[in-house]
Design a protein around this motif. Structure first.
Motif, PDB file in Angstrom:
ATOM      1  N   UNK A  74      -6.401  12.266   2.566  1.00  0.00           N
ATOM      2  CA  UNK A  74      -7.758  11.994   3.044  1.00  0.00           C
ATOM      3  C   UNK A  74      -7.774  11.130   4.292  1.00  0.00           C
ATOM      4  N   UNK A  75      -6.947  10.078   4.313  1.00  0.00           N
ATOM      5  CA  UNK A  75      -6.927   9.173   5.469  1.00  0.00           C
ATOM      6  C   UNK A  75      -6.367   9.863   6.706  1.00  0.00           C
ATOM      7  N   UNK A  76      -5.287  10.628   6.550  1.00  0.00           N
ATOM      8  CA  UNK A  76      -4.733  11.327   7.719  1.00  0.00           C
ATOM      9  C   UNK A  76      -5.702  12.392   8.219  1.00  0.00           C
ATOM     10  N   UNK A  77      -6.484  12.971   7.309  1.00  0.00           N
ATOM     11  CA  UNK A  77      -7.481  13.957   7.721  1.00  0.00           C
ATOM     12  C   UNK A  77      -8.635  13.352   8.483  1.00  0.00           C
ATOM     13  N   UNK A  78      -8.822  12.020   8.331  1.00  0.00           N
ATOM     14  CA  UNK A  78      -9.899  11.330   9.044  1.00  0.00           C
ATOM     15  C   UNK A  78      -9.413  10.689  10.348  1.00  0.00           C
ATOM     16  N   UNK A  79      -8.208  11.036  10.765  1.00  0.00           N
ATOM     17  CA  UNK A  79      -7.742  10.594  12.074  1.00  0.00           C
ATOM     18  C   UNK A  79      -6.792   9.417  12.048  1.00  0.00           C
ATOM     19  N   UNK A  80      -6.469   8.874  10.853  1.00  0.00           N
ATOM     20  CA  UNK A  80      -5.500   7.780  10.788  1.00  0.00           C
ATOM     21  C   UNK A  80      -4.112   8.311  11.168  1.00  0.00           C
ATOM     22  N   UNK A  81      -3.323   7.488  11.838  1.00  0.00           N
ATOM     23  CA  UNK A  81      -1.969   7.900  12.208  1.00  0.00           C
ATOM     24  C   UNK A  81      -1.142   8.122  10.942  1.00  0.00           C
ATOM     25  N   UNK A  82      -0.514   9.278  10.859  1.00  0.00           N
ATOM     26  CA  UNK A  82       0.192   9.651   9.629  1.00  0.00           C
ATOM     27  C   UNK A  82       1.335   8.693   9.315  1.00  0.00           C
ATOM     28  N   UNK A  83       2.138   8.313  10.349  1.00  0.00           N
ATOM     29  CA  UNK A  83       3.282   7.437  10.070  1.00  0.00           C
ATOM     30  C   UNK A  83       2.835   6.069   9.569  1.00  0.00           C
ATOM     31  N   UNK A  84       1.704   5.568  10.093  1.00  0.00           N
ATOM     32  CA  UNK A  84       1.197   4.270   9.643  1.00  0.00           C
ATOM     33  C   UNK A  84       0.719   4.339   8.199  1.00  0.00           C
ATOM     34  N   UNK A  85      -0.101   5.356   7.888  1.00  0.00           N
ATOM     35  CA  UNK A  85      -0.629   5.502   6.525  1.00  0.00           C
ATOM     36  C   UNK A  85       0.511   5.678   5.519  1.00  0.00           C
ATOM     37  N   UNK A  86       1.471   6.529   5.868  1.00  0.00           N
ATOM     38  CA  UNK A  86       2.575   6.793   4.944  1.00  0.00           C
ATOM     39  C   UNK A  86       3.473   5.571   4.774  1.00  0.00           C
ATOM     40  N   UNK A  87       3.681   4.816   5.856  1.00  0.00           N
ATOM     41  CA  UNK A  87       4.491   3.600   5.752  1.00  0.00           C
ATOM     42  C   UNK A  87       3.843   2.578   4.844  1.00  0.00           C
ATOM     43  N   UNK A  88       2.543   2.354   5.023  1.00  0.00           N
ATOM     44  CA  UNK A  88       1.825   1.406   4.165  1.00  0.00           C
ATOM     45  C   UNK A  88       1.829   1.889   2.721  1.00  0.00           C
ATOM     46  N   UNK A  89       1.565   3.170   2.526  1.00  0.00           N
ATOM     47  CA  UNK A  89       1.474   3.714   1.167  1.00  0.00           C
ATOM     48  C   UNK A  89       2.814   3.651   0.435  1.00  0.00           C
ATOM     49  N   UNK A  90       3.892   4.056   1.127  1.00  0.00           N
ATOM     50  CA  UNK A  90       5.204   4.109   0.471  1.00  0.00           C
ATOM     51  C   UNK A  90       5.677   2.718   0.071  1.00  0.00           C
ATOM     52  N   UNK A  91       5.715   1.808   1.030  1.00  0.00           N
ATOM     53  CA  UNK A  91       6.245   0.481   0.740  1.00  0.00           C
ATOM     54  C   UNK A  91       5.269  -0.336  -0.103  1.00  0.00           C
ATOM     55  N   UNK A  92       3.974  -0.186   0.165  1.00  0.00           N
ATOM     56  CA  UNK A  92       2.968  -0.924  -0.605  1.00  0.00           C
ATOM     57  C   UNK A  92       2.961  -0.522  -2.069  1.00  0.00           C
ATOM     58  N   UNK A  93       2.997   0.781  -2.343  1.00  0.00           N
ATOM     59  CA  UNK A  93       2.960   1.250  -3.730  1.00  0.00           C
ATOM     60  C   UNK A  93       4.188   0.793  -4.496  1.00  0.00           C
ATOM     61  N   UNK A  94       5.361   0.867  -3.848  1.00  0.00           N
ATOM     62  CA  UNK A  94       6.585   0.437  -4.531  1.00  0.00           C
ATOM     63  C   UNK A  94       6.542  -1.066  -4.829  1.00  0.00           C
ATOM     64  N   UNK A  95       6.111  -1.867  -3.837  1.00  0.00           N
ATOM     65  CA  UNK A  95       6.074  -3.314  -4.036  1.00  0.00           C
ATOM     66  C   UNK A  95       5.045  -3.705  -5.096  1.00  0.00           C
ATOM     67  N   UNK A  96       3.844  -3.141  -5.003  1.00  0.00           N
ATOM     68  CA  UNK A  96       2.798  -3.463  -5.987  1.00  0.00           C
ATOM     69  C   UNK A  96       3.215  -3.008  -7.383  1.00  0.00           C
TER      70      UNK A  96
END
Length: 262
Positions: A74-96
């Motif tokens: 959804x976020x990448x479809x709304x124009x967010x940079x894919x590498x930024x969204x995926x970086x936050x999601x991957x590392x954030x989800x693992x850490x949380x």
């Protein structure tokens, strides 16, 4: 005579290959490797959620991996940079997820088995879950094959043919979440994307059609699972990383074979 736990592990590994093979080729064609990483890392958060509310681990993993995949899409479809969204999601989800697990009281958890997999501990119920999920994924890919393929090759041509590429991407997202839930106990959260990508990449140099690449990726995934288990049993190595190492070895061989055929 093979030990019973090795037979169960082999059946589980071949079942996972049946799911990762067809889906992995689309992950490679669409360059979704990091997308798979983000979804897989979210599985650890799913483990924490399942333990906190007393759900089956597979159910918690599937729910959180699916939610993560939909959020990223959804976020990448709304124009967010894919590498930024995926970086936050991957590392954030693992850490949380790792932090959340530390708050779960009264549960003795072998965290390493979720990070690196524990295929040697699969039960008959796990095998039924893996094979059932693999059949669902294979059926889904077969049902949407022409639409998925055209959307992957050329989105403009797909739209001209009345196909909605966004809906096909959603189908892949849901299938990816299911594969993550299937694979978590086999190779763990840190190696799931490897099992998706490496067999498909290994099949690519030898395949002459998309259908051959799907069949090749599935076969290479199954051989990698059985070869990795054989190596683990004979050399007392970790099973999940051994499976991925076997896939890497096959990848190297197919690259050489592909060059020799030219």
């Amino acid at each position: 005579m093979l030990d019973d736990f090795l037979i169960r592990a082999g059946l589980a590994g071949v079942g996972v290959a049946g799911a990762t093979g067809p889906l992995g080729v689309f992950v490679v064609w669409r360059r979704m490797a990091y997308f798979g990483d983000a979804t897989a890392h979210a599985a650890i958060l799913g483990v924490a959620l399942a333990l906190a509310v007393d759900l089956p681990i597979a159910t918690g993993t599937l729910l959180v991996a699916g939610a993560m995949a939909l959020t990223v899409a959804g976020l990448t479809g709304r124009g967010w940079a894919a590498d930024t969204v995926l970086g936050v999601a991957a590392h954030g989800a693992l850490a949380v997820g790792l932090v959340a697990i530390s708050f779960v009281q009264g549960v003795r958890l072998d965290l390493q088995s979720y990070l690196f997999g524990d295929i040697l501990a699969v039960s008959r119920g796990d095998i039924a879950f893996v094979w059932g999920g693999a059949l669902v994924v294979a059926g889904l890919i077969a049902w949407r094959w022409n639409r998925l393929l055209l959307s992957t090759v050329n989105t403009d041509l797909a739209q001209a043919a009345g196909i909605r590429p966004g809906r096909e991407a959603l189908v892949l997202t849901i299938a990816l979440a299911l594969v993550v839930a299937l694979s978590l106990k086999i190779v763990g959260a840190l190696l799931i994307s490897a099992l998706l990508i490496i067999p498909a990449a290994a099949a690519r140099p030898l395949a002459r059609s998309p259908e051959q690449m799907v069949a090749g990726a599935t076969a290479i995934g199954a051989v990698s699972a059985l070869g990795g288990l054989w190596a683990s049993a004979h050399w007392d190595t970790p099973a999940g990383p051994s499976i991925v190492s076997a896939a890497v070895a096959i990848f190297a061989l197919t690259v050489v074979a592909g060059r020799l055929r030219r």
